[in-house]
Structure formats: structure tokens, C-alpha cells
Design a protein around this motif. Structure first.
Motif, PDB file in Angstrom:
ATOM      1  N   ALA A 179      46.523  37.075  46.821  1.00 45.85           N
ATOM      2  CA  ALA A 179      46.838  35.927  47.667  1.00 45.85           C
ATOM      3  C   ALA A 179      48.301  35.884  48.077  1.00 45.85           C
ATOM      4  CB  ALA A 179      46.465  34.628  46.955  1.00 45.85           C
ATOM      5  N   ASN A 180      49.191  36.462  47.253  1.00 51.43           N
ATOM      6  CA  ASN A 180      50.616  36.416  47.579  1.00 51.43           C
ATOM      7  C   ASN A 180      51.275  37.722  47.148  1.00 51.43           C
ATOM      8  OD1 ASN A 180      53.087  35.480  48.463  1.00 51.43           O
ATOM      9  ND2 ASN A 180      53.497  34.284  46.625  1.00 51.43           N
ATOM     10  N   ASP A 213      40.239  34.186  47.786  1.00 53.71           N
ATOM     11  CA  ASP A 213      40.907  33.081  48.476  1.00 53.71           C
ATOM     12  C   ASP A 213      40.495  33.172  49.936  1.00 53.71           C
ATOM     13  OD1 ASP A 213      43.030  31.691  50.071  1.00 53.71           O
ATOM     14  OD2 ASP A 213      43.904  31.356  48.091  1.00 53.71           O
ATOM     15  N   LYS A 258      41.924  32.728  52.595  1.00 57.49           N
ATOM     16  CA  LYS A 258      42.876  33.361  53.505  1.00 57.49           C
ATOM     17  C   LYS A 258      42.815  34.890  53.456  1.00 57.49           C
ATOM     18  CE  LYS A 258      46.986  33.248  50.493  1.00 57.49           C
ATOM     19  NZ  LYS A 258      48.354  32.688  50.345  1.00 57.49           N
ATOM     20  N   THR A 267      40.103  36.524  54.071  1.00 57.28           N
ATOM     21  CA  THR A 267      39.139  36.963  55.076  1.00 57.28           C
ATOM     22  C   THR A 267      39.853  37.782  56.156  1.00 57.28           C
ATOM     23  OG1 THR A 267      37.883  34.931  54.685  1.00 57.28           O
ATOM     24  CG2 THR A 267      37.357  36.179  56.689  1.00 57.28           C
ATOM     25  N   ASP A 278      41.499  40.431  55.855  1.00 52.58           N
ATOM     26  CA  ASP A 278      42.772  40.976  55.381  1.00 52.58           C
ATOM     27  C   ASP A 278      42.867  42.461  55.754  1.00 52.58           C
ATOM     28  OD1 ASP A 278      44.662  42.257  53.283  1.00 52.58           O
ATOM     29  OD2 ASP A 278      44.948  40.115  52.941  1.00 52.58           O
TER      30      ASP A 278
END
Length: 528
Positions: free
Chosen positions: A284-285, A309, A311, A313, A315
Motif C-alpha cells: 500500500a505504501n 487495499d 487502491k 486495483t 497497480d
């Protein structure tokens, strides 16, 4: 007397680290291993940097007091000021240790009821004076639940370890041994699902490093735990005549307390590493989004189910397929590949399910990795290598640019190694690989990968398989499917004679069993 002498001669002698551990563990009292490890390792850190500081301080004093030295300072006051000059230490990669934090000061206060607060204050001041470890050291020695009498005894124990070059074992050697031994023992003591997750056993770390041979370049571990992969990589470089600065180290760790352990572990050994300025989730980070490493070495947590997470999606890391939300295994694999340089190689640990699983698209991702000619080698490892789980695991090696990247052209083939029969049981729970075991695995990989390696398949142990053959097995990568059965040892004994012999031996064991039953029954009757 002779028998007594022989008994004494064969009595095992505890190593330094074993003796220290036994004493430290006895002092643990009601402290959980997961918490106690920070208490012990924090004090080891404090003792080490204090010893290093005192060695540097003595050298400065000798030099400044020598009339034959070009640095001689006759004025005692000026000399005293320079001896306490911070730059004289930090310029030699020695931590600046203020007077009230030096070990002798702590040792002198070990029996006082305020020892916990004194250590907390020392840790706080050392961090303020050394920004590279700010936010890393433990500061929970003064808490109410920690027995101050036991803490004082622990201070005395740690004080008995010498970390200077003039001590019996040498500073780097004894430090590394004690620190790693304690990490391993704490991992073995912890219980629960995530017990020991911060520590990868040396057998596995050393196998990965010996196979990858990270002589120089950028080394990355996005699930770095307490930093064992980095330590072993640095030791490998040093053992082969290089310098620790030949490799640049990058890492990331999700758990804050483990991130602190890694920072301490590397700082103790003088290994510079970029682990980010805080702990965080590599998915995620990502703290190193632009890094392209020459080597990725990792032991990510097995089969993590709560990693997704929203976010993530679409990636860019999911080049070979979006990993299932219920299992992070192939998220890790693609994260490693994403961070490889155009000629980089990754070696990592995965649960064996990753070799054959077809659920939730995992089979398709594995197929694409093989078809993209990224999979270099798969090693099936024996069971019970980990403190926290007895399940067997596999080592994966994926490599970019397999038409060369410094080695021979390996396109269109994958090396499979079945090492499940290697290793010896160190305890009822834990198996270890010897240096010979590790060399057997690594040398077979190097013979296959390197120019003029004179590689040959070994039935039951190693075989290079073509992509067509892997396709025939529906892209399942379990080494046992490819290496075949071990060649049987030739036996000249006729079959009828062998059956008769084995039958006699079996009946003899039955008779012995009955005899033992009778003995036990007689003993039990005597007790009534």
C-alpha cells in the motif's frame, strides 16, 4: 575413576552465547519473549556502542598524550576537551555516547531501584545525539511490570560481554554471534500465529545468499524482518574479499517493533541501509517506488490473507495478473519482479502451495511467469526449518535477461532441485542445514547457471526441465515432478534370502517387545 574421567571429558561445553542465553532466559521471569527480546537486545546495543566508544576514546587519549606524535597536545585541559570532541568519534563511524549513557555509568547504577528510568534516559539521550537511530531504541525499562532486581542482574550479565577488538572473540564476531543467537532463541520461544516472524533461520538465509552471490550492487528486501538477509549478504561479500560498501542495501518492514530491531541489528554491525524513516506496508505504501535492484532477497510472510487495499486495483506491479485478495503470495512475487533491474535476480521463500495452486487466478499468474521466461530455479526445502511453522517451503529464483545477465543462456529451461532429504534435526522442532547441505544445493545451481559449469542432472535431486515439459505438467512447479526417483542402490542379496532375513529380524524385535512389556509389568506390580 577412569569411567568418571571419560564422562567428564565428553560433557558438552556450552558456548558463550548459549551460556548468556540461559542466564538471560532465567532472568525473564514473567516477561513474554516478544517483549523481553527488546529489553535484552536494547542493552546489547547499548553495551556494544559504549565499548566501541571507549576504544576510540583510549586511542585518542594515547595519541594526544604521546610527545612523539604529531597530534601531541601538552596542555591537559586542551587535551581533555579534544578527547570529548564529538567529531573525533563520528568521523570514524563511532556513535557519540554522552557521559551519562556510557556503560560504566549504567553498570554502577544496576542495583539501584531507579535503574529502569536511568536506562530509558540513556536511550533517549543516545537517540538525540545520533540522528541515524532516532526513534529506534527501546525505552520501556522503567515500566512498573518489569522487575528492577532482575533488570539489574541482566545489566550485570550484559556487562560481562566484551565487544572490543582485544576481547577473546573479537568485536564483530562475538557481537554477531550473540545477537543472532538471541534473535533465534527468542523466535523459538514465542508462541502464536506470528511467532518468530521477525527472524528467518540462518539455514534459509545462507542458502539464498550462497545461491544468489550478491558480490556487488543494490540488494533489496521489502519484508526485511530483523535484517538477517542484509547481514548475511554483507558477510558473504566480506568472506569473498570484498567490502561491505560493495553493496547498497534497501529494505522495508511492516511491523514497527521489527523495523526497530532491523535498524539496531544493522547499526550494530556498521551496515548502512535505507529502510525508510518508518515502518510501512510494502504494497500500500512502497517506500522505494523507483528502486530497481540487482538482487532481491526475501522471506515474505506466508499466505497473508488481509493484504489487499482497494487502491491496489490496476497497480502497475500486477503485470502478470492481479493477485487474489485472499492470498498475497503472488503479490509478493510480482512486487519482487517489479523492483528488479533489467539484469537482476530475485531469490525468495514461498509456501509450497504457490508451486501448484490454481485457485483465484494463481495458476494463470504462475503460467505467465514461466512463459515470460522469468523462472530460473525452484528448490524444494525440507520441513521444520522455521521456528513458527513446521510446513515445508520452496525457494524461488526469478531472473531477468536469462539469455545472459552475466551467466550462460538459460532461456527455455528451469532448474528443479529437491532438497527435502537434506538437513538434520537440531531439536524436536527444528531442522538445520549444514554448510555441506547448503553447498550441495548452491553448487548444483551454479553448475547449471554458470558458463562451463559442467552441469549434470542427478536423479532424485536435480534436473533441468524444458518449458515444453513444464507446460505438459500444466505449469505446476513442484520439483518432485521433474527430478524423478533417486537411483536405487544395487543390492546383490537374493530376494528369497532377503525376505527370510527380514522376517527373522522382525520376529526378534517382537520378542524384544514382549520382554520389555514383562519388565514394565513387574516394575508396576512392585510399586503397588
Amino acid at each position: 575413576m577412569a569411567g568418571q574421567s571419560r564422562k567428564t571429558a565428553t560433557k558438552p561445553v556450552k558456548s558463550l552465547e548459549q551460556s548468556l542465553w540461559d542466564t538471560a532466559d532465567a532472568l525473564r521471569g514473567n516477561q513474554e519473549p516478544s517483549e523481553y527480546k527488546h529489553i535484552v537486545l536494547g542493552l546489547v546495543f547499548l553495551k556494544y556502542i559504549s565499548d566501541r566508544f571507549e576504544v576510540r576514546r583510549q586511542r585518542i587519549e594515547v595519541t594526544l598524550s604521546d610527545p612523539d606524535s604529531s597530534d601531541f597536545i601538552p596542555n591537559p585541559e586542551s587535551r581533555a576537551r579534544l578527547i570529548e570532541d564529538r567529531d573525533e568519534y563520528t568521523s570514524h563511524n563511532v556513535f557519540w555516547v554522552p557521559a551519562d549513557t556510557r556503560w560504566q555509568h549504567i553498570q554502577d547504577r544496576a542495583k539501584l531501584p531507579t535503574i529502569g528510568q536511568d536506562i530509558d534516559a540513556a536511550m533517549d539521550l543516545i537517540e538525540k545525539e545520533n540522528p541515524n537511530i532516532r526513534g529506534v531504541l527501546p525505552r520501556n525499562y522503567g515500566r512498573e511490570g518489569l522487575d528492577k532486581g532482575r533488570l539489574g542482574q541482566l545489566v550485570d550479565l550484559i556487562g560481562s560481554i566484551g565487544f572490543t577488538e582485544t576481547d577473546d572473540h573479537g568485536s564483530d564476531d562475538v557481537l554477531g554471534r550473540v545477537y543472532e543467537y538471541f534473535l533465534g532463541q527468542f523466535a523459538g520461544k514465542e508462541t502464536g500465529k506470528d511467532a518468530g516472524a521477525f527472524y528467518t533461520p540462518r539455514s534459509i538465509v545462507k542458502t539464498l545468499v550462497e545461491m544468489l552471490e550478491p558480490f556487488h550492487g543494490r540488494v533489496y528486501d521489502p519484508a526485511c524482518g530483523s535484517g538477517g538477509m542484509f547481514v548475511q549478504s554483507a558477510e558473504f561479500v566480506k568472506a569473498h574479499g570484498g567490502k561491505r560498501t560493495d553493496i547498497s542495501i534497501y529494505g522495508q518492514e511492516f511491523t514497527d517493533t521489527t523495523w526497530r530491531l532491523a535498524k539496531m541489528n544493522l547499526a550494530l554491525r556498521g551496515i548502512e541501509a535505507d529502510l525508510g524513516d518508518h515502518s510501512d506496508d510494502s504494497f500500500a505504501n512502497d517506500l522505494h517506488p523507483d528502486l530497481r535492484a540487482d538482487f532481491v532477497i526475501a522471506n515474505p510472510p506466508f499466505n497473508v490473507s488481509n493484504w489487499w487495499d482497494v487502491k491496489l486495483t490496476d497497480d502497475p506491479r500486477w503485470k502478470y495478473g492481479t493477485p487474489p485478495e485472499g492470498n498475497a503470495n503472488f503479490a509478493w512475487v510480482q512486487h519482487f519482479i517489479y523492483h528488479l533491474s533489467p539484469k537482476g535476480t530475485a531469490g525468495f521463500v514461498l509456501a509450497n502451495g504457490s508451486l501448484s495452486s490454481k485457485t483465484s487466478g494463481e495458476g494463470d499468474i504462475r503460467r505467465k511467469l514461466v512463459e515470460s521466461d522469468l523462472v530460473d530455479c525452484i528448490v524444494a526445502m525440507p520441513d521444520k526449518l522455521f521456528f513458527n511453522t513446521g510446513i515445508p517451503v520452496s525457494l524461488w529464483f526469478v531472473s531477468k535477461d536469462r539469455h545472459g545477465n552475466g551467466h550462460r543462456k538459460r532461456q527455455g529451461e528451469v532448474l528443479f532441485v529437491d532438497a527435502r532429504k537434506l538437513g538434520t534435526m537440531e531439536s524436536r522442532r527444528l531442522r538445520v542445514l549444514s554448510d555441506d547441505d547448503i553447498a550441495k544445493i548452491a553448487s548444483k545451481y551454479h553448475a547449471w547457471r554458470n558458463h562451463d559449469g559442467a552441469y549434470e542432472d542427478v536423479a532424485g535431486f536435480a534436473r533441468a526441465a524444458s518449458l515444453d515439459e513444464i507446460k505438459h505438467h500444466d505449469f505446476v512447479l513442484t520439483p518432485g515432478r521433474y527430478v524423478g526417483a533417486e537411483e536405487a542402490v544395487h543390492d546383490d542379496e537374493p530376494i528369497d534370502e532377503k525376505i527370510a532375513r527380514l522376517t527373522r529380524e522382525l520376529f526378534a524385535e517382537f520378542d524384544r517387545g514382549h520382554q520389555l512389556e514383562n519388565v514394565v509389568c513387574e516394575r508396576l506390580r512392585d510399586l503397588q
